[in-house]
Design a protein around this motif. Structure first.
Motif, PDB file in Angstrom:
ATOM      1  N   GLU A  80      28.046  44.954  56.615  1.00  0.00           N
ATOM      2  CA  GLU A  80      27.115  45.979  57.065  1.00  0.00           C
ATOM      3  C   GLU A  80      27.283  47.270  56.264  1.00  0.00           C
ATOM      4  N   GLU A  81      28.514  47.659  55.994  1.00  0.00           N
ATOM      5  CA  GLU A  81      28.756  48.877  55.206  1.00  0.00           C
ATOM      6  C   GLU A  81      28.244  48.716  53.779  1.00  0.00           C
ATOM      7  N   ILE A  82      28.479  47.552  53.194  1.00  0.00           N
ATOM      8  CA  ILE A  82      28.016  47.310  51.818  1.00  0.00           C
ATOM      9  C   ILE A  82      26.499  47.335  51.750  1.00  0.00           C
ATOM     10  N   MET A  83      25.842  46.673  52.697  1.00  0.00           N
ATOM     11  CA  MET A  83      24.379  46.659  52.691  1.00  0.00           C
ATOM     12  C   MET A  83      23.807  48.051  52.962  1.00  0.00           C
ATOM     13  N   GLU A  84      24.449  48.816  53.826  1.00  0.00           N
ATOM     14  CA  GLU A  84      23.966  50.175  54.096  1.00  0.00           C
ATOM     15  C   GLU A  84      24.093  51.039  52.845  1.00  0.00           C
TER      16      GLU A  84
END
Length: 118
Positions: A80-84
């Motif tokens: 989720e952090e990478i995609m954000e």
């Protein structure tokens, strides 16, 4: 045809090693710069890798995408952090950044996440 993230990562790392045989000083200087830039300071390494993911997606650098997704996961970043972080790049880079995010970047997370979720 989709590109294999692990093959791209291995090609990049192998290329650094091979070029280092004839250009050791320059490759070592680059690697030392990376080491200094990603050393925890006012910003932790995970955050620096997330910034790098966004920059890589924005610049559409395939080798940078796979390397920094791997390093972000290694530093403890979540999917989720990478995609954000990648979506911030999309806000600046539009369609081309989105294309790399929904393909190679997503595939890199899928490929490398199991390496760190054991």
């Amino acid at each position: 045809m989709a590109k294999n993230p692990r093959e791209l990562l291995n090609s990049f790392m192998g290329g650094l090693k091979e070029v280092g045989k004839t250009n050791e000083e320059q490759v070592n200087a680059f690697m030392n710069l990376l080491g200094a830039a990603y050393k925890p300071g006012a910003i932790d390494t995970k955050t620096k890798e997330l910034i790098s993911v966004a920059i890589a997606a924005y610049n559409r650098c395939e080798y940078c995408i796979v390397f920094h997704v791997y390093k972000a996961l290694e530093a403890g970043a979540t999917r989720e952090e990478i995609m954000e972080a990648a979506m911030v790049a999309v806000a600046f880079g539009g369609g081309p950044a989105m294309a790399y995010t929904v393909s190679l970047l997503k595939d890199s997370i899928d490929e490398f996440a199991p390496d760190f979720n054991k």
